[in-house]
Design an enzyme around this catalytic site. Structure first.
Site, PDB file in Angstrom:
ATOM      1  N   GLU A  62      43.106  52.286  43.477  1.00  0.00           N
ATOM      2  CA  GLU A  62      43.973  50.362  43.316  1.00  0.00           C
ATOM      3  C   GLU A  62      44.542  51.008  42.207  1.00  0.00           C
ATOM      4  OE1 GLU A  62      40.237  47.763  43.135  1.00  0.00           O
ATOM      5  OE2 GLU A  62      40.659  47.742  45.042  1.00  0.00           O
ATOM      6  N   TYR A 115      38.788  42.963  51.487  1.00  0.00           N
ATOM      7  CA  TYR A 115      37.566  42.361  51.706  1.00  0.00           C
ATOM      8  C   TYR A 115      37.415  40.998  52.658  1.00  0.00           C
ATOM      9  CZ  TYR A 115      35.707  45.741  48.251  1.00  0.00           C
ATOM     10  OH  TYR A 115      34.602  46.877  47.580  1.00  0.00           O
ATOM     11  N   GLU A 118      37.483  50.467  51.204  1.00  0.00           N
ATOM     12  CA  GLU A 118      36.856  50.339  50.853  1.00  0.00           C
ATOM     13  C   GLU A 118      37.005  48.535  51.420  1.00  0.00           C
ATOM     14  OE1 GLU A 118      36.849  48.415  46.739  1.00  0.00           O
ATOM     15  OE2 GLU A 118      37.482  50.652  46.431  1.00  0.00           O
ATOM     16  N   GLN A 170      29.265  48.947  49.756  1.00  0.00           N
ATOM     17  CA  GLN A 170      28.923  50.052  49.454  1.00  0.00           C
ATOM     18  C   GLN A 170      27.324  50.456  49.969  1.00  0.00           C
ATOM     19  OE1 GLN A 170      29.410  51.168  45.135  1.00  0.00           O
ATOM     20  NE2 GLN A 170      31.456  49.842  45.085  1.00  0.00           N
TER      21      GLN A 170
HETATM   22  O1  AHR Z   1      33.659  48.190  45.486  1.00  0.00           O
HETATM   23  C1  AHR Z   1      33.951  46.972  43.913  1.00  0.00           C
HETATM   24  C2  AHR Z   1      35.032  47.616  43.621  1.00  0.00           C
HETATM   25  O2  AHR Z   1      36.164  47.133  43.731  1.00  0.00           O
HETATM   26  C3  AHR Z   1      35.284  48.832  43.547  1.00  0.00           C
HETATM   27  O3  AHR Z   1      35.041  49.358  42.136  1.00  0.00           O
HETATM   28  C4  AHR Z   1      37.414  48.368  43.613  1.00  0.00           C
HETATM   29  O4  AHR Z   1      38.107  49.558  43.794  1.00  0.00           O
HETATM   30  C5  AHR Z   1      37.186  46.734  44.082  1.00  0.00           C
HETATM   31  O5  AHR Z   1      38.254  46.410  43.577  1.00  0.00           O
END
Ligand code: AHR
Length: 513
Positions: free
Chosen positions: A194, A260, A316, A365
């Site tokens: 990021e 996300y 992610e 995660q």
């Molecule tokens: O997964 C949590 C966080 O989300 C990670 O550290 C980051 O890369 C993202 O913003």
């Protein structure tokens, strides 16, 4: 966002006449050509909350049963998933992590403050050796996320040398001093994370130059081949992808993307377990939107890389809710319900479809953080509905993706619509077919007819994951609220079709031969 925005209308594909509950899937079993990259089923472990400390690593002196410091119950559960790759040490943490603080005798390791995640003290007792040994135990590829934001080129270059050099080199000798004679193997190297945000707030042009500089000095020692991954875009930032493809191109093997399923970055993200049907459908609509986002990033990559040499690495993804009441706000500890299982199932079905470009994906995660496989509390452990989806899907890894057409009724939230039935199919080396199929409709059962065109089906076995409610979840006290069971609703018809009665809110895997 205002509730009104989430007003949901359910419609079938035939709103004017009678609603149909029949769906049709045509699987073109003879047309499959792309192997589903097993790394799509990858995981991510960050020094965040209790993901590493408490969740995976308890130390050798812990009363919690462990093997060399790794908790036994978690190891056993993770081994069953056959994890292909594990990303570490972050996330945002990676760009403040100085690897030399995490090697050598534990009592001499300097401490640091984990500024990103709760300001807690990190004692560095889990470092390089502990991570690489964990990957060996799990039989997975390590994916190292390097510090570009606050580190130096020299630091990253030496880390690669420490891990992979077998010669009489300074870093290889340091590794030997720390008890590891043989080098480990390192394939996946992330150059920053990021970098547009927590990894340095850079512009894509500036980061492109840094990528070129850092990656130049990450050498390939003694036959170790690196797959270098540039820090990529967040969801709809197509300009980042365009700039990196233009400025960096073939100097990178992979380009990452983060997506996300989250309501927004400011204010409440919503409860993980206390939600209504409207919120459920909004979530799945947002989750399904990843397909459109992927298509747009892929079309930019296709323009600069028509031969498909650079992989898209979704390193992610997953759901992001408010942290559980009473838990540390910086720890991102959330429960995981049947809704999360759908996000996993629908997303993995999509990733399989785009496997030609998607080389890897890492759900965020692995333990105790965001959409986790496993939750722990002290010595207690529970498997989440998402864990079971990964278990039901694992035979897709390395199999050939089979193209398909789906006709299904539609679920609609105020902004988005998506098919109630989502599916993916693959054929393994022995000719066995795995179909993963989700009926996201919270209320209606579906009759699904599957036509295999050229493939003759003689036997079918199934597993189903469903629950009393879309917000059912497993707790330490009641760990079996959402668990898979045998599915008997699939029948082979005389004409060779497979007919399935799919209950509402259920995810099914079928193995056919
Ligand atoms: O997964 C949590 C966080 O989300 C990670 O550290 C980051 O890369 C993202 O913003």
């Amino acid at each position: 966002m205002k509730k009104a925005l989430f007003t949901i209308l359910f419609i079938g594909s035939m709103t004017l006449a009678a609603q149909t509950t029949t769906s049709k899937i045509t699987i073109h079993a003879e047309q499959g050509k792309n192997v589903i990259n097993k790394e799509i089923y990858g995981q991510f472990a960050e020094h965040l909350g209790t993901c590493i400390y408490g969740g995976i690593w308890v130390g050798e002196n812990s009363p919690i049963p462990n093997t060399k410091g790794y908790r036994n119950d978690v190891l056993e559960a993770l081994k069953k998933l056959q994890i292909p790759v594990l990303r570490w040490p972050g996330g945002c943490f990676a760009d403040e992590y100085h690897w030399m603080d995490g090697i050598g005798p534990k009592d001499k390791r300097p401490k640091m403050v984990n500024n990103n995640w709760g300001g807690v003290v990190e004692d560095n007792s889990f470092g390089t050796n502990e991570f690489f040994n964990l990957c060996e135990i799990l039989g997975c590829e390590p994916y190292l996320s390097g510090n570009v934001g606050s580190g130096t080129v020299e630091e990253l270059a030496k880390w690669v040398e420490y891990i992979t050099s077998s010669g009489d080199s300074p870093m290889a000798n340091l590794r030997r001093q720390n008890g590891r004679e043989k080098p480990w193997r390192l394939k996946y190297l992330g150059v920053g994370n990021e970098s547009w945000g927590c990894g340095g707030s850079m512009t894509p042009d500036y980061y492109s130059d840094l990528y070129r500089r850092y990656s130049t000095y990450c050498r390939e020692y003694d036959g170790n081949k690196l797959y270098k991954i540039a820090s990529g875009a967040s969801d709809y930032d197509y300009n980042w992808t365009e700039t990196l493809m233009k400025n960096v191109g073939g100097r990178m093997n992979g380009l990452s993307l983060h997506y996300y399923t989250v309501k927004g970055w400011n204010g409440s993200k919503g409860s993980a377990t206390n939600f209504n049907k409207n919120e459920y459908l909004w979530t799945l609509g947002k989750c399904m939107e990843i397909e459109d986002v992927l298509k747009k990033h892929i079309s930019i990559m296709d323009k600069y890389d028509p031969k498909n040499r650079i992989g898209l690495v979704v390193d992610e993804w997953g759901t992001w809710w408010d942290q559980e009441p009473g838990s540390h706000p910086g720890f991102l500890y959330q429960q995981n319900s049947m809704r999360d299982a759908f996000v996993a199932a629908l997303t993995l079905n999509i990733f399989n479809k785009y496997t030609e470009r998607i080389k890897m994906a890492n759900i965020a995660q692995i333990v105790n953080v965001l959409q986790a496989m496993i939750l722990t509390d002290g010595s207690k452990m529970v498997l989440t509905p998402t864990y079971y989806v990964f278990e039901m899907y694992k035979k897709h890894m390395g199999a050939i993706n089979l193209p398909m057409d789906i006709t299904s009724d539609t679920l609609i939230s105020s902004k988005r619509s998506f098919p109630a039935i989502s599916a993916s199919a693959s054929k393994d080396n022995n000719g066995k077919i795995l179909i993963t199929l989700a009926n996201a409709d919270p209320d209606k059962n579906k009759s699904v007819e599957i036509d295999f065109t050229a493939y003759k089906v003689s036997k079918v076995n199934g597993t189903i994951l469903s629950a009393k409610a879309i917000n059912s979840y497993n707790t330490f006290e009641q760990p079996n609220e959402v668990t898979p069971s045998e599915f008997k609703g699939a029948k082979i018809s005389k004409s060779g079709f497979v007919k399935i009665e799919v209950p509402a809110k259920s995810i099914i895997s079928l193995e056919l031969q």
